[in-house]
Design an enzyme around this catalytic site. Structure first.
Site, short mmCIF file in Angstrom:
data_model
loop_
_atom_site.label_atom_id
_atom_site.label_comp_id
_atom_site.label_asym_id
_atom_site.label_seq_id
_atom_site.Cartn_x
_atom_site.Cartn_y
_atom_site.Cartn_z
N HIS A 226 0.81 -1.22 0.00
CA HIS A 226 0.00 0.00 0.00
C HIS A 226 0.84 1.27 0.00
O HIS A 226 0.43 2.28 -0.54
CB HIS A 226 -0.98 -0.02 1.17
CG HIS A 226 -2.05 -1.03 0.97
ND1 HIS A 226 -2.01 -2.27 1.55
CD2 HIS A 226 -3.14 -1.02 0.18
CE1 HIS A 226 -3.04 -2.97 1.14
NE2 HIS A 226 -3.75 -2.24 0.31
N ARG A 333 -10.11 4.53 -2.17
CA ARG A 333 -9.71 3.77 -0.97
C ARG A 333 -9.97 4.69 0.23
O ARG A 333 -9.27 5.66 0.42
CB ARG A 333 -8.22 3.42 -1.03
CG ARG A 333 -7.86 2.39 -2.09
CD ARG A 333 -6.35 2.17 -2.09
NE ARG A 333 -5.95 0.96 -2.78
CZ ARG A 333 -5.42 0.95 -4.01
NH1 ARG A 333 -5.26 2.07 -4.67
NH2 ARG A 333 -5.05 -0.19 -4.56
N ARG A 369 -14.93 2.59 -1.88
CA ARG A 369 -14.76 1.32 -1.18
C ARG A 369 -14.82 1.57 0.32
O ARG A 369 -14.17 2.48 0.82
CB ARG A 369 -13.41 0.67 -1.54
CG ARG A 369 -13.30 -0.74 -0.98
CD ARG A 369 -12.03 -1.40 -1.41
NE ARG A 369 -10.87 -0.78 -0.79
CZ ARG A 369 -9.61 -1.12 -1.09
NH1 ARG A 369 -9.38 -2.04 -2.00
NH2 ARG A 369 -8.61 -0.53 -0.47
N GLU A 475 -10.50 -10.36 -4.74
CA GLU A 475 -9.09 -10.22 -4.40
C GLU A 475 -8.54 -11.39 -3.60
O GLU A 475 -7.43 -11.32 -3.08
CB GLU A 475 -8.81 -8.88 -3.70
CG GLU A 475 -9.69 -8.57 -2.54
CD GLU A 475 -9.47 -7.16 -1.97
OE1 GLU A 475 -8.49 -6.50 -2.31
OE2 GLU A 475 -10.31 -6.74 -1.16
N ASN A 498 -3.76 -6.92 -6.77
CA ASN A 498 -2.65 -6.85 -5.81
C ASN A 498 -2.80 -7.93 -4.74
O ASN A 498 -1.89 -8.72 -4.50
CB ASN A 498 -2.59 -5.47 -5.14
CG ASN A 498 -2.63 -4.34 -6.12
OD1 ASN A 498 -2.27 -4.51 -7.27
ND2 ASN A 498 -3.10 -3.18 -5.69
N ASP A 499 -3.96 -7.92 -4.09
CA ASP A 499 -4.17 -8.95 -3.08
C ASP A 499 -4.37 -10.31 -3.73
O ASP A 499 -3.96 -11.33 -3.17
CB ASP A 499 -5.38 -8.60 -2.21
CG ASP A 499 -4.99 -7.61 -1.12
OD1 ASP A 499 -3.90 -7.76 -0.55
OD2 ASP A 499 -5.76 -6.67 -0.85
N ARG A 509 2.82 -8.84 -0.50
CA ARG A 509 3.02 -7.82 -1.53
C ARG A 509 3.92 -6.68 -1.09
O ARG A 509 4.40 -5.90 -1.91
CB ARG A 509 1.66 -7.27 -1.99
CG ARG A 509 0.85 -6.71 -0.85
CD ARG A 509 -0.59 -6.46 -1.24
NE ARG A 509 -0.78 -5.11 -1.73
CZ ARG A 509 -1.98 -4.52 -1.85
NH1 ARG A 509 -3.08 -5.21 -1.54
NH2 ARG A 509 -2.10 -3.31 -2.29
N CYS A 546 -8.92 -3.08 -10.79
CA CYS A 546 -8.45 -1.86 -10.12
C CYS A 546 -7.14 -2.09 -9.37
O CYS A 546 -6.67 -1.22 -8.67
CB CYS A 546 -9.51 -1.30 -9.19
SG CYS A 546 -9.96 -2.43 -7.87
C1 PEP Z 1 -6.03 -4.89 -4.68
O1 PEP Z 1 -5.88 -5.66 -3.74
O2 PEP Z 1 -5.65 -5.14 -5.85
C2 PEP Z 1 -6.67 -3.57 -4.46
C3 PEP Z 1 -6.97 -2.79 -5.47
O3 PEP Z 1 -6.89 -3.19 -3.17
P1 PEP Z 1 -5.73 -2.63 -2.22
O4 PEP Z 1 -4.51 -2.43 -3.07
O5 PEP Z 1 -6.22 -1.40 -1.58
O6 PEP Z 1 -5.56 -3.75 -1.22
MG MG Z 2 -6.87 -5.27 -1.82
#
Ligand code: PEP
Ligand code: MG
Length: 614
Positions: A226, A333, A369, A475, A498-499, A509, A546
């Site tokens: 993040h 976010r 979100r 995710e 990402n998750d 990550r 996203c």
């Molecule tokens: C993700 O997990 O890809 C996502 C967009 O949410 P975040 O990066 O805020 O966990």
């Molecule tokens: Mg996420």
């Protein structure tokens, strides 16, 4: 804990200086890390490497000394872990750098072993009945003073001063880990400086002013954590995960941070500096060229329209969203609203923020979100208010994250939903749920959502006539594989790659140690993206990506070929992705995606998609 605070004496700031090895040579030195946010920054290192720990001197009851000793032991274990991690990563540095930094880390490690400092601090807790912070501060000061007062030859004076400073430094680390120093202040950051730190939390990144900051570089951190996501969103050239960085630099050192190449150059030679200056100009020119795409439509050569929206982590990014020509906000976010504060934001405060974003987007859709606490997103106010425990969860990524926490605390959830629903009176809004893995979570949320809407209407509040769509993040592998069932309950999907990558490959990550294994192009991740996308398309349900994959123009063709037509990304990436969209046609994309999806070897996929071996 039943800790009494009777003689809460004056806050006692531990000295802020940071122990450093002997003055390093001023020769140019090049370190390598993870390229996180493109661009080149040249500037002096900002020295606020860690916030000074403030010790409030506290006395305790005898019955609390066991608990206080356990707190100290936990802080020692955490400090040890941090130091071992720094030590383990030195291996990638040139030998002379290793020889300079390793002995210092070894000395620190010894002090968090069965040392005089640890024994003395424990004794102060049990016999002196003081808090762990007080005990560590007093003991490290006592040892440091003793070292400095020992008779010695004149030429050893500098050595003794250094050893005393090392003891104080380890004391500060222990105190930081004991107090979990709430948040840092970057107000003293001079304009044009490069922020160098061992580690930056997302909450720290949220405090940075991109207009003042030249660049960022840290020892720790992964490409899609993040912190990385936020720095990219702010458009600050950034390199994370640079082993040995904070020990190799001093405040004021001139450095070049190349966020495109993933390098940090300390004490650059005049020739290197001249090259870097040319790179800064070239990058600015390229940005100007891309800005011209702003008014052009995101449409493929064969006329297929693609929806390009922006992610928003901080209101400070709103001007960037407008400049980028994004067609809405595909992921707001909302964590920033909860960070760096002592108490939780109420409905009115949240409403004001959502309303201002919705109004700023002037009719373009905004997908908000709900709070996604968990993983590395530490939010102190949730601890202060007793909503999440203060103790460190051994498995935070698998714990009470996202929707799970909100359903456990309906009052927190209802406040946020009410604020979002009220903002829907000012423009098109969608509500997005993080970390959903079961249909029951969506059903339970929808009940709460409708109840909140009824309550607002009874209260006479204005909300959109038709309730905003309620969608979910895809995710986790569980959510992706049950996308067909989830699609029956949700109004839209937003695929969070990402998750999804982290949970599919069991790779953190944000952890630089395993950054080489974090691979969104792994066939397992791509198959899950494909499965979830097809489930949504069969239901004729909106689906977008996203996660950070959406922001990489080299992946646009593949994602279009998998059937996706909607992407949300950091604003700065919109023009490049638009260019990729405008230079392709859907038949080509479909053929290309079929070819990629036939592969089982991640290296072969990388070769096909990026044109480079992994
Ligand atoms: C993700 O997990 O890809 C996502 C967009 O949410 P975040 O990066 O805020 O966990
Ligand atoms: Mg996420």
């Amino acid at each position: 804990m039943n800790r009494t605070n009777p003689p809460a004496e004056e806050p006692h700031p531990a000295p802020p200086a940071v122990a450093k090895p002997a003055e390093p040579t001023r020769q140019e030195r090049r370190l390598t890390g993870i390229a996180v946010s493109p661009g080149v920054a040249i500037g002096p290192v900002f020295g606020a490497i860690e916030p000074p720990a403030v010790v409030v001197r506290t006395r305790i009851h005898a019955s609390d000394s066991g608990a206080e000793t356990s707190r100290l032991e936990a802080a020692i274990a955490q400090s040890r872990k941090q130091l071992l991690k720094l030590r383990a990563r030195l291996g990638v540095l040139p030998e002379d750098s290793q020889a300079e930094i390793a002995p210092l880390l070894d000395a620190y490690l010894q002090m968090v072993g069965p040392s005089r400092l640890v024994r003395g601090a424990k004794k102060r807790i049990t016999e002196g009945l003081v808090s762990a912070e007080t005990a560590v501060f007093d003991e490290s000061e006592a040892i440091a003073e003793l070292i400095q007062s020992m008779p010695a030859e004149d030429d050893d004076r500098a050595g003794r001063r250094r050893r005393a400073e090392e003891v104080r430094e380890i004391g500060r680390r222990l105190i930081r880990n004991l107090t979990r120093a709430p948040f840092r202040s970057f107000t003293a950051l001079p304009a044009g400086a490069v922020l160098v730190a061992e580690f930056l939390r997302p909450a720290d990144a949220a405090l940075l002013d991109p207009a003042k900051l030249a660049g960022v570089a840290t020892d720790e951190g992964g490409a899609d954590g993040h912190t990385a996501v936020m720095l990219r969103a702010l458009g600050v050239p950034t390199v994370l995960g640079v082993p040995g960085l904070s020990e190799a630099t001093r405040p004021g050192d001139l450095v070049i941070v190349n966020g495109t190449a993933g390098t940090v150059i300390i004490h650059p030679s005049p020739a290197t500096l001249a090259t870097a200056r040319r790179a800064v100009i070239a990058f600015a020119r390229e940005q100007q060229r891309l800005a011209k795409l702003r008014r052009l439509p995101a449409i493929t050569e064969d006329g297929e329209e693609v929806d390009l929206q922006a992610n928003l982590e901080l209101p400070a990014e709103l001007p960037l969203v407008a400049q980028a020509g994004a067609a809405g906000i595909g992921l707001l976010r909302s964590e920033f609203l909860f960070m760096n504060r002592e108490t939780l934001p109420d409905e009115a405060a949240q409403y004001e923020t959502y309303r201002s974003v919705v109004e700023a987007m002037a009719g373009d859709p905004v997908t908000i979100r709900v709070l996604d606490w968990g993983g590395e997103k530490d939010i102190e106010a949730l601890q202060t208010e007793g909503i999440v425990p203060v103790t460190t969860d051994p498995n935070p990524a698998l714990g009470l994250r996202g929707i799970r926490l909100l359903l456990r605390h309906p009052e927190l959830f209802e406040t946020q939903l009410a604020a979002i629903l009220r903002s829907s009176a000012h423009g098109p809004v969608r509500v997005l749920l993080p970390m959903v893995s079961t249909t029951a979570e969506i059903r339970e949320t929808r009940d709460i959502y409708e109840r909140v809407a009824r309550r607002l209407r009874r209260r006479g509040e204005r909300i959109a006539e038709k309730l905003p769509p309620l969608g979910i993040m895809i995710e986790t592998p569980g959510a992706a594989l049950s996308a067909d069932a989830l699609a029956l309950e949700a109004d839209f999907f937003a695929i969070g790659t990402n998750d999804l990558t982290m949970y599919t490959l069991a790779v953190d990550r944000a952890d630089s140690d395993v950054a080489h294994l974090y691979d969104p192009l792994h066939p397992a991740v791509l198959r899950l993206v494909q499965f979830a996308t097809e489930a949504a398309l069969r239901m004729r349900m909106p689906v977008s990506v996203c996660g950070e994959m959406a922001a990489n123009p080299r992946l646009t063709k593949l994602l279009l070929g998998l059937g996706l037509r909607s992407f949300s990304m950091n604003a700065a990436a919109v023009p490049r992705v638009k260019q990729a969209v405008r230079n392709t046609n859907i038949d080509d994309c479909a053929r290309f995606a079929r070819k990629v999806m036939e592969q089982t070897d991640p290296a072969a996929i990388r070769q096909l998609v990026l044109g480079a071996a992994s």
